[in-house]
Scaffold this active site. Structure first.
Site, PDB file in Angstrom:
ATOM      1  N   LYS A 109       1.432  -1.334   0.175  1.00 35.01           N
ATOM      2  CA  LYS A 109       0.024   0.026   0.426  1.00 35.01           C
ATOM      3  C   LYS A 109       0.732   0.995  -0.151  1.00 35.01           C
ATOM      4  O   LYS A 109       1.610   1.105   0.666  1.00 35.01           O
ATOM      5  CB  LYS A 109      -1.273   0.095   1.378  1.00 35.01           C
ATOM      6  CG  LYS A 109      -2.081   1.112   0.975  1.00 35.01           C
ATOM      7  CD  LYS A 109      -3.627   0.301  -0.160  1.00 35.01           C
ATOM      8  CE  LYS A 109      -3.782   0.975   0.102  1.00 35.01           C
ATOM      9  NZ  LYS A 109      -5.525   0.658  -0.661  1.00 35.01           N
TER      10      LYS A 109
HETATM   11  P1  NAD Z   1     -12.511   8.152  -2.417  1.00 34.14           P
HETATM   12  O1  NAD Z   1     -11.466   9.348  -2.462  1.00 34.14           O
HETATM   13  O2  NAD Z   1     -13.094   8.254  -4.389  1.00 34.14           O
HETATM   14  O3  NAD Z   1     -14.072   8.860  -2.088  1.00 34.14           O
HETATM   15  C1  NAD Z   1     -14.190   8.726   0.342  1.00 34.14           C
HETATM   16  C2  NAD Z   1     -15.398   9.732  -0.331  1.00 34.14           C
HETATM   17  O4  NAD Z   1     -16.032   9.595   1.370  1.00 34.14           O
HETATM   18  C3  NAD Z   1     -15.446  10.635  -0.228  1.00 34.14           C
HETATM   19  O5  NAD Z   1     -16.930  10.871  -1.646  1.00 34.14           O
HETATM   20  C4  NAD Z   1     -15.249  12.131   0.526  1.00 34.14           C
HETATM   21  O6  NAD Z   1     -15.227  12.735   0.412  1.00 34.14           O
HETATM   22  C5  NAD Z   1     -15.886  11.248   1.591  1.00 34.14           C
HETATM   23  N1  NAD Z   1     -14.894  11.708   2.932  1.00 34.14           N
HETATM   24  C6  NAD Z   1     -13.879  11.034   3.321  1.00 34.14           C
HETATM   25  N2  NAD Z   1     -13.973  11.470   4.604  1.00 34.14           N
HETATM   26  C7  NAD Z   1     -15.212  11.534   4.877  1.00 34.14           C
HETATM   27  C8  NAD Z   1     -15.954  11.597   6.795  1.00 34.14           C
HETATM   28  N3  NAD Z   1     -15.560  12.011   7.564  1.00 34.14           N
HETATM   29  N4  NAD Z   1     -17.105  11.599   6.617  1.00 34.14           N
HETATM   30  C9  NAD Z   1     -17.649  10.826   5.426  1.00 34.14           C
HETATM   31  N5  NAD Z   1     -17.334  10.994   4.013  1.00 34.14           N
HETATM   32  C10 NAD Z   1     -16.157  11.354   4.365  1.00 34.14           C
HETATM   33  O7  NAD Z   1     -12.441   6.991  -2.005  1.00 34.14           O
HETATM   34  P2  NAD Z   1     -12.621   5.776  -2.195  1.00 34.14           P
HETATM   35  O8  NAD Z   1     -11.697   5.208  -3.755  1.00 34.14           O
HETATM   36  O9  NAD Z   1     -13.584   5.159  -2.628  1.00 34.14           O
HETATM   37  O10 NAD Z   1     -12.539   4.813  -0.969  1.00 34.14           O
HETATM   38  C11 NAD Z   1     -13.463   4.821  -0.223  1.00 34.14           C
HETATM   39  C12 NAD Z   1     -12.932   3.286   1.025  1.00 34.14           C
HETATM   40  O11 NAD Z   1     -12.894   2.396   0.112  1.00 34.14           O
HETATM   41  C13 NAD Z   1     -11.570   3.662   1.445  1.00 34.14           C
HETATM   42  O12 NAD Z   1     -11.090   3.150   3.125  1.00 34.14           O
HETATM   43  C14 NAD Z   1      -9.997   3.194   0.641  1.00 34.14           C
HETATM   44  O13 NAD Z   1      -9.386   2.622   1.500  1.00 34.14           O
HETATM   45  C15 NAD Z   1     -11.684   2.444   0.051  1.00 34.14           C
HETATM   46  N6  NAD Z   1     -11.164   1.547  -1.631  1.00 34.14           N
HETATM   47  C16 NAD Z   1     -10.727   1.944  -2.044  1.00 34.14           C
HETATM   48  C17 NAD Z   1     -10.791   1.494  -3.169  1.00 34.14           C
HETATM   49  C18 NAD Z   1     -11.003   1.984  -4.699  1.00 34.14           C
HETATM   50  O14 NAD Z   1     -10.801   0.655  -5.821  1.00 34.14           O
HETATM   51  N7  NAD Z   1     -10.925   2.758  -4.856  1.00 34.14           N
HETATM   52  C19 NAD Z   1     -10.769  -0.627  -3.260  1.00 34.14           C
HETATM   53  C20 NAD Z   1     -10.749  -0.991  -2.807  1.00 34.14           C
HETATM   54  C21 NAD Z   1     -10.956  -0.018  -0.859  1.00 34.14           C
END
Ligand code: NAD
Length: 478
Positions: A109
């Site tokens: 990561k």
């Molecule tokens: P992203 O940046 O696209 O979205 C995150 C969202 O959460 C945003 O809309 C942001 O405004 C919101 N956010 C941030 N802080 C917040 C808070 N305190 N309260 C409420 N909302 C809040 O990120 P993502 O890619 O969707 O990732 C989200 C989670 O999923 C993370 O934990 C990431 O590790 C996990 N994840 C992502 C992927 C991927 O393919 N993108 C894969 C596996 C896991």
């Protein structure tokens, strides 16, 4: 026990506690448990980029948790809260996740301490390319050793810059494009990657609801149809999960929690409408057709059928676990439930579909993209028309039957059109993802149901994953 008196472990400690809980039920060779648990290495880099007339210094990390399989795989996160503990926790989760969904990778990561909203696109490109340069020159970006992907704060745009930066530094590497996944389709990506993690959350819930005895553990009944959801974080993962579950499975999104507050509506929220509103206004506040709640996190405690934390880690913790009313939580984000909260929820009978399974759709489709890049050919290119021609043979025979039987029989409308169409890349990706999510769930389910000492899906997931990692270490020797 008085939950308030307990201190919350860090994210990495939380992952380790969950690992320890599971590994205590196993009989691993001496020392192997420690070897699997520890993070092999973490590289910290501080680099400067000249922006707006002065030098800005940034701190970034790339952790490699386990190299029992190579390349190692894991996203790159751009967020202000990024730190070594978090990156190591996320790298460990990647090891277990890849093992659980059988993608042939070790766990890694990366992260950069930055608020991407503070910089314009040109500045972000320079910062991203510089970070990529620092990682690539140490083989921490490399098609055969370490393959990053998007995570919070990064997406197709950043992955395209990283791929190009690596290619510029490795001009004779024919597999350069496989150095990173999550690229846009026109720059070596694969269709269906952007939606993959949210789509995986949907497939995970569909598979869960195919097991009535598991559904019964949560106290829910029936199918996904009509289930009321609360989603935290309408970013890549949360948006796609909410969209597919509401548009295709009949779920109703009754709460959306974002950084600046939450929206609630018993009648159900229009996911596209809220998403467009956030895109335009930077938050949920002011959106019509819903009640705005300033303390967004409090909505995690509202009544609903399924709670989908899809933003960040540690949001369900010792402080609010006892007040969470959802009978089913699916961890779309990594680490949204702390180890202490997990224990409280387990005692309450809440069913948790764990992160290492629930959000594995991203790495699964990244695997398909990596294979596509290494094979230098898009999926379906060789067989699609051949498949259509073979289907045509059957359709022609059915047409003859149609003529022969007259009014007594006719082909169902649309059958010909649907049956004749060979699968394109997106259909194949979705099929591969669906298959992966079903198989992995069934492995967890079998572990959960076959052992009296395995009381929940998270422990089952860890057991399946650790067993596979242990076999891999044992087979190759240390
Ligand atoms: P992203 O940046 O696209 O979205 C995150 C969202 O959460 C945003 O809309 C942001 O405004 C919101 N956010 C941030 N802080 C917040 C808070 N305190 N309260 C409420 N909302 C809040 O990120 P993502 O890619 O969707 O990732 C989200 C989670 O999923 C993370 O934990 C990431 O590790 C996990 N994840 C992502 C992927 C991927 O393919 N993108 C894969 C596996 C896991």
């Amino acid at each position: 026990m008085d939950a308030g008196a307990r201190t919350e472990p860090t994210f990495r400690e939380s992952v380790d506690l969950m690992f320890n809980h599971a590994v205590a039920l196993m009989d691993l060779p001496p020392g192997l448990e420690d070897k699997i648990r520890v993070c092999n290495s973490t590289y910290t880099v501080r680099f400067g980029v000249k922006l707006r007339g002065s030098i800005h210094t940034f701190t970034g990390y790339r952790s490699v948790h386990s190299e029992h399989m190579e390349p190692v795989k894991g996203g790159i996160r751009f967020a202000l809260g990024v730190n070594q503990d978090e990156v190591e926790a996320l790298a460990a989760l990647m090891t277990y996740k890849c093992a659980l969904v059988e993608t042939p990778f070790g766990g890694s990561k990366g992260g950069l301490c930055i608020d991407p909203r503070e910089y314009d696109a040109d500045e972000m490109e320079r910062i991203t390319r510089r970070f990529a340069y620092e990682l690539a020159k140490r083989d921490l970006i490399n098609p055969s050793q370490n393959v990053p992907a998007p995570d919070m704060g990064t997406g197709e745009r950043e992955m395209a810059w990283i791929a190009d930066q690596y290619a510029r530094m490795n001009t004779t590497d024919i597999n350069a494009r496989a150095c990173v996944t999550g690229k846009p389709p026109h720059a070596g990506g694969i269709k269906g990657r952007v939606e993959a993690t949210g789509r995986g959350v949907q497939y995970a819930l569909q598979e869960f609801f195919r097991h009535p005895e598991d559904v019964a553990e949560s106290g829910l009944t029936g199918t996904l149809d009509g289930k009321r959801l609360i989603v935290q974080g309408l970013g890549n993962v949360g948006y796609h999960a909410a969209k597919f579950l509401s548009e295709e499975d009949g779920c109703k999104v009754i709460g959306i929690i974002e950084r600046d507050g939450a929206l609630v509506s018993d009648a159900g929220l229009d996911v596209e409408g809220v998403y467009a509103w956030i895109g335009k206004h930077g938050g949920v506040k002011g959106y019509a057709d819903a009640t705005y709640v300033e303390n967004g996190a409090s909505v995690l405690e509202n009544e609903c059928d399924i709670l989908i934390p899809a933003a960040l880690e540690g949001v369900i913790n010792l402080g609010n676990a006892a007040d969470i009313k959802a009978p089913l939580i699916i961890e779309a984000a990594n680490g949204p439930v702390t180890a202490g909260a997990d224990e409280i929820l387990r005692q309450k009978g809440t069913v948790i579909i764990p992160d290492m399974y629930a959000n594995a759709g991203g790495v699964t489709v990244s695997y398909f993209e990596w294979v596509k890049n290494l094979s230098h050919i898009r999926f379906g290119r060789m067989q699609r028309r051949q498949e259509e021609n073979r289907h045509l043979l059957i359709v022609r025979e059915l047409e003859r039957l149609d003529e022969h039987l007259g009014d007594n029989w006719s082909m169902t409308s649309n059958f010909k059109e649907k049956y004749l169409r060979g699968a394109d890349e997106l259909e194949l990706v979705r099929s591969g993802l669906d298959d992966t999510m079903r198989e992995a769930y069934q492995a967890m389910h079998a572990m959960w149901r076959s052992r009296d000492d395995v009381k929940d899906l998270r422990t089952a997931a860890y057991l399946v994953a650790i067993e596979r990692v242990a076999k891999s270490y044992t087979a190759k020797g240390l």
